[in-house]
Design an enzyme around this catalytic site. Structure first.
Site, short mmCIF file in Angstrom:
data_model
loop_
_atom_site.label_atom_id
_atom_site.label_comp_id
_atom_site.label_asym_id
_atom_site.label_seq_id
_atom_site.Cartn_x
_atom_site.Cartn_y
_atom_site.Cartn_z
N ASP A 207 0.83 -1.21 0.00
CA ASP A 207 0.00 0.00 0.00
C ASP A 207 0.87 1.27 0.00
OD1 ASP A 207 -2.77 1.09 0.47
OD2 ASP A 207 -1.76 1.97 2.20
N GLU A 258 13.94 -15.89 0.70
CA GLU A 258 14.28 -17.00 1.62
C GLU A 258 13.23 -18.10 1.57
OE1 GLU A 258 14.43 -15.71 5.69
OE2 GLU A 258 15.83 -14.10 5.14
C1 GLC Z 1 -4.02 3.10 -0.58
C2 GLC Z 1 -5.31 2.32 -0.49
C3 GLC Z 1 -6.40 3.26 -0.11
C4 GLC Z 1 -6.06 3.89 1.23
C5 GLC Z 1 -4.71 4.57 1.17
C6 GLC Z 1 -4.20 4.89 2.54
O1 GLC Z 1 -4.00 3.95 -1.63
O2 GLC Z 1 -5.55 1.65 -1.68
O3 GLC Z 1 -7.63 2.62 -0.04
O4 GLC Z 1 -7.03 4.82 1.57
O5 GLC Z 1 -3.74 3.74 0.60
O6 GLC Z 1 -3.81 3.72 3.18
#
Ligand code: GLC
Length: 547
Positions: A207, A258
């Protein structure tokens, strides 16, 4: 080297809140997903990616993690996660989990400790705390704004009751950014990776993968961004895409290596595409989402460019590109394509906006068929195989996207409405009690999975056909490359790949097949809409092959 599964995989994004609810509380859960895994196998995907199901107060739908190594009771238990992974593997499906390393929840134990500790303490140093500007520190440390609008800093009250330091949050106030300058943060995440790899996860979707490293000294930004997606060249905020981020993947890669079984990571980085290759390689991340295809406007030139460029960039790093049209952050593509071309992608759909639903779905199906013919990995978002539209009609008080709360934009809830499985069951089969955390529109009944199943020409059957053919004909593999047909009729995008001639008629008029060079003697093996033998219908894609 043996075949690495992720290179040409089709990965299905499951959004746990909205996939299937087994206990009837109106919120999807892990046992619900496990029950529905055979559906994913039958659809013909290779893997699933689970959006966060970790312990979280859900201020950003789980992207605010309070414990990376535990399951939120709303979604089940760790034993449920184990059972899900085991069942998926039994069915031949890989499982990716979502890792959120840029920020945690403010309810994370380490943030709570930082809050209670004194300025300058090691506890505070896990996050990005700074003194404010102005005579009494009353102004934020710099001018950065949050992706969800408003300030990117929040001031805390110190233990003695005085107004104190500020902490950085590129997203919501409840999502403090980790301090990746601190080796203890590196250690923490190495542990999190191992925790899920040990439990059998096949990899990670990372993310905000372009976040984490912040520029030295946290200088003021000259361009400040609101909104996560569609960031044009020259407008990437100063806190994204800093060189230090790549070093984090260089650290993570040996950990993944790993383990046996080609564990992988795919990055979510909304940055100009020419910057992506530096993140990818045998000593860093395996792949990243290529959002250029999602952002390409309907049309021959725009879509062709969005295919050619990433293929070229992928060759340079010897890692196939990825394709994606929808996810939980953007307006669903069945709706997006029904708008005028200049329409935005993110921040949701308001009640006043009236896209052309029929045209949108038609084009969405064509774009999907084009996508599934391309070499590389493809990522699908739950519900797109049913042709689900973005839902505009959600009462404001039920909307949960922090961007809605902070800035009043419609927000992303419209693409997160629970899935309709059964046309005449409570909550369309999403939940046994009929509860649903977001209301499903009546129109969902007509597109429920059970209504489309086995029905020739339904969106679901189009996906199934395309996915099975893609596997059988090995279209995900790069082998002989992609050759565009240069003299295709006006408004038709045509390419040859893996022995299949793919043609998308982007115009609103039928085009005689005879006008498409190379089509003579070939038969239609898949189509995004009804075809008769002689034409490519308006706004329709076809796959042609010797039969
Ligand atoms: C990413 C996720 C989104 C979230 C953001 C903050 O872009 O896809 O849904 O709000 O990160 O974590």
């Amino acid at each position: 080297m043996s075949h690495q599964w992720w290179r040409d995989a089709v990965v299905y994004q499951v959004y746990p809140r909205s996939f299937a609810d087994s206990d009837g509380d109106g919120m999807g859960d892990l046992p619900g997903i496990t029950e529905r895994l055979p559906y994913l196998r039958d659809l013909g995907v290779d893997a699933l990616w689970l959006s966060p199901f970790y312990l979280s107060p859900q201020h950003d739908a789980g992207y605010d993690v309070a414990d990376y190594c535990d399951v939120d009771p709303r979604f089940g238990t760790l034993a449920d996660a184990d059972a899900l992974i085991a069942r998926a593997h039994e069915l031949g499906l890989k499982v990716l989990v979502d890792i959120v390393p840029n920020h945690s929840s403010n309810e994370h134990e380490l943030f709570q400790r930082a809050l209670a500790a004194a300025p300058g303490s090691p506890e505070r140093d896990m996050y990005i705390y700074r003194d404010g500007r102005g005579e009494n520190g009353e102004l934020p440390p710099n001018n950065w704004t949050s992706i969800f609008h408003g300030d990117a800093w929040t001031r805390v009250t110190e233990a003695d009751g005085s107004l104190g330091q500020w902490y950085l949050h590129i997203f919501d106030t409840t999502q403090p950014d980790w301090n990746w300058e601190n080796p203890a943060v590196h250690e923490l995440f190495a542990g999190v990776l191992r925790f899920w790899l040990d439990r059998g996860a096949d990899g990670f979707r990372v993310d905000v993968a372009h976040g984490m490293a912040k520029p030295a000294g946290l200088p003021d930004a000259t361009v400040n961004s609101a909104g996560l997606i569609d960031i044009p060249e020259g407008e990437v905020p100063i806190y994204f895409d800093n060189d230090g981020v790549v070093e984090i993947y260089q650290e993570w890669r040996p950990i993944l290596d790993e383990y046996d079984g080609d564990r992988m990571m795919v990055l979510e980085a909304w940055i100009p595409e020419h910057r992506l290759p530096q993140y990818i390689g045998t000593d860093r991340a395996h792949q990243s989402f290529n959002f250029g295809f999602l952002q390409a406007r309907w049309g021959v030139d725009t879509m062709r460019r969005a295919i050619e460029k990433p293929l070229e960039l992928a060759d340079a790093v010897d890692s196939p590109t990825t394709w994606v049209l929808s996810n939980h952050d953007v307006i669903r593509h069945a709706t997006r394509y029904g708008f005028a071309p200049e329409h935005r992608f993110g921040e949701g759909l308001s009640r006043e906006e009236t896209p052309d639903a029929e045209l949108g779905l038609r084009r969405a199906r064509a774009a999907t068929l084009l996508m599934l013919a391309l070499p590389g990995a493809a990522y699908l978002y739950q519900g797109e195989e049913l042709g689900l539209p973005e839902v505009a009609d959600i009462p404001d008080e039920l909307r949960e996207d922090p961007a809605h709360t902070r800035a009043g934009v419609p927000g992303r809830d419209g693409c997160r409405v629970p899935i309709p499985w059964v046309h005449d069951a409570p909550a369309y089969g999403f939940s046994p009690t009929g509860a649903s955390w977001l209301p499903q529109p009546e129109s969902f009944g007509a597109v429920a999975a059970d209504i489309q199943e086995g029905v020739d020409g339904s969106t679901l059957e189009m996906y199934r056909t395309a996915l099975h053919l893609r596997r059988e004909l090995r279209l995900g593999e790069h082998a002989d490359g992609v050759a565009f047909v240069e003299d295709a009729p006006e408004g038709v995008l045509a390419l040859l790949h893996g022995g299949v001639l793919v043609a998308v008629n982007t115009t609103d008029a039928d085009v005689p097949l005879a006008e498409l060079p190379g089509a003579a003697g070939l038969g239609v093996i898949a189509a995004s809409g009804p075809v008769d033998a002689d034409v490519i219908p308006a706004e329709t894609a076809v796959w042609l092959r010797e039969i």
